[in-house]
Design an enzyme around this catalytic site. Structure first.
Site, PDB file in Angstrom:
ATOM      1  N   LYS A   1       0.845  -1.204   0.000  1.00  0.00           N
ATOM      2  CA  LYS A   1       0.000   0.000   0.000  1.00  0.00           C
ATOM      3  C   LYS A   1       0.877   1.249   0.000  1.00  0.00           C
ATOM      4  CE  LYS A   1      -3.799  -2.463   2.226  1.00  0.00           C
ATOM      5  NZ  LYS A   1      -4.583  -2.796   3.431  1.00  0.00           N
TER       6      LYS A   1
ATOM      7  N   GLN B   1      -4.384  -1.452   9.649  1.00  0.00           N
ATOM      8  CA  GLN B   1      -4.409  -2.787   9.058  1.00  0.00           C
ATOM      9  C   GLN B   1      -5.059  -3.781  10.024  1.00  0.00           C
ATOM     10  OE1 GLN B   1      -3.591  -3.454   5.916  1.00  0.00           O
ATOM     11  NE2 GLN B   1      -3.963  -5.650   6.069  1.00  0.00           N
TER      12      GLN B   1
ATOM     13  N   ASP C   1     -10.612   3.189   4.399  1.00  0.00           N
ATOM     14  CA  ASP C   1     -11.018   1.785   4.303  1.00  0.00           C
ATOM     15  C   ASP C   1     -12.531   1.646   4.154  1.00  0.00           C
ATOM     16  OD1 ASP C   1      -9.211  -0.380   4.281  1.00  0.00           O
ATOM     17  OD2 ASP C   1      -8.613   0.007   6.361  1.00  0.00           O
TER      18      ASP C   1
HETATM   19  N1  GUN Z   1      -7.058  -6.758   6.279  1.00  0.00           N
HETATM   20  C1  GUN Z   1      -7.464  -7.480   5.211  1.00  0.00           C
HETATM   21  N2  GUN Z   1      -8.020  -6.668   4.278  1.00  0.00           N
HETATM   22  C2  GUN Z   1      -7.954  -5.417   4.774  1.00  0.00           C
HETATM   23  C3  GUN Z   1      -8.361  -4.147   4.264  1.00  0.00           C
HETATM   24  O1  GUN Z   1      -8.927  -4.000   3.167  1.00  0.00           O
HETATM   25  N3  GUN Z   1      -8.107  -3.091   5.070  1.00  0.00           N
HETATM   26  C4  GUN Z   1      -7.524  -3.224   6.286  1.00  0.00           C
HETATM   27  N4  GUN Z   1      -7.331  -2.121   7.012  1.00  0.00           N
HETATM   28  N5  GUN Z   1      -7.147  -4.379   6.789  1.00  0.00           N
HETATM   29  C5  GUN Z   1      -7.366  -5.463   6.037  1.00  0.00           C
END
Ligand code: GUN
Length: 295
Positions: free
Chosen positions: A53, A97, A120
């Site tokens: 990311k 995350q 998110d």
């Molecule tokens: N863990 C797995 N997928 C995601 C996501 O799309 N965003 C976040 N913050 N954590 C995740």
């Protein structure tokens, strides 16, 4: 006949080049989109997602900061960091995350993020707006799946869509987006989960099958309809190569299912790159909204 492969990677690259242009326009108006990613603990999969990311953000010209916190971080410490990011005008997007370590209440953390910076799309305010069909920051993987279907010319309107998995991150929101009365919606959606009585009965009816169950290769050829479109959201680490790289498998038994269906996403290179791209899209969106700029 072999299935068409839906390479999210290529579609993601096209969206990213559109975004890079928007970011340059914002910069010329003195706005630099800013993203902070917060990782608690040392889960290797989460580390690799967060790294990807940040790398993508930097390549596109987004200001990107990664905060790594130890596994034993308290809920209070994480809340304090989020509060500081909420106040920071250089930060337009905050991503925590998931999953978080057991001592931290996930729902409480997500609700503490300023909804305007919730890139998110997990804050209850954004989830509520999404369900109501109001403009908001949409969750990245579900939004990425809708874009993938639209940009690869798959007809969603009126399609029988079956979603396998009811997570807050993928299953529930993607089902919701696909029933909205707008482009990329208008599907008839069935949501299957671990308590579904006869999974194959449902999956065999699907024109579009979306699988986000977290179970490697659970969808086999006998469970899909000939000519269906299959979107495999699973990223399962099933082993390690000699060079130390994770070997990944989706939730779909690719070799068998690809023989029978019209189109299928590969793992890796399918949905994953779309998730990251929609995060970039949301960060740019949040920056534009904060600055009151419409491009
Ligand atoms: N863990 C797995 N997928 C995601 C996501 O799309 N965003 C976040 N913050 N954590 C995740």
């Amino acid at each position: 006949m072999a299935a068409e492969l839906i390479y999210g990677k290529n579609i993601a690259a096209a969206i990213q080049s559109e975004l890079a242009e928007t970011i340059q326009q914002l910069k010329s108006q003195g706005v630099v989109p800013g993203l902070v990613t917060i990782l608690v603990g040392e889960d290797p999969a989460s580390q690799s997602y967060v790294r990807a990311k940040n790398n993508t953000a930097r390549v596109l010209g987004i200001h990107s900061e990664q905060r790594n916190l130890p596994t034993d971080t308290s809920e209070q410490e994480l809340l304090a960091l989020i509060a500081a990011c909420n106040r920071d005008p250089a930060i337009h997007g905050i991503l925590v995350q998931l999953p978080l370590p057991g001592q931290i209440n996930e729902a409480k953390i997500l609700a503490s993020i300023d909804p305007a910076k919730d890139v998110d799309g997990f804050h209850p305010v954004n989830v509520g707006k999404m369900v109501l069909g109001e403009p908001c920051l949409l969750p990245c993987t579900p939004h990425g799946i809708v874009e993938l279907l639209l940009r690869s010319g798959v007809e969603v309107t009126g399609a029988e869509v079956v979603v396998v998995g009811r997570s807050n991150i993928v299953g529930k929101p993607v089902a919701n987006l696909l029933i909205q009365k707008r482009q990329g919606g208008n599907a008839t959606v069935t949501l299957c989960h671990t308590r579904t009585k006869d999974m194959a009965f449902h999956t065999r009816r699907a024109d579009i099958l979306i699988v986000a169950a977290g179970v490697p290769k659970m969808i086999t050829a006998d469970m899909v309809k000939e000519g269906a479109v299959v979107i495999d959201v699973g990223v399962n680490r099933i082993g390690m190569s000699e060079s130390g790289k994770a070997i990944l498998a989706g939730d779909v038994d690719f070799a068998g299912v690809a023989e029978k269906v019209r189109a299928i996403t590969p793992v890796p290179g399918g949905v994953g790159p779309m998730t990251i791209t929609m995060l970039m899209h949301n960060t740019v969106q949040a920056a534009k909204t904060a600055a009151g700029i419409q491009l």
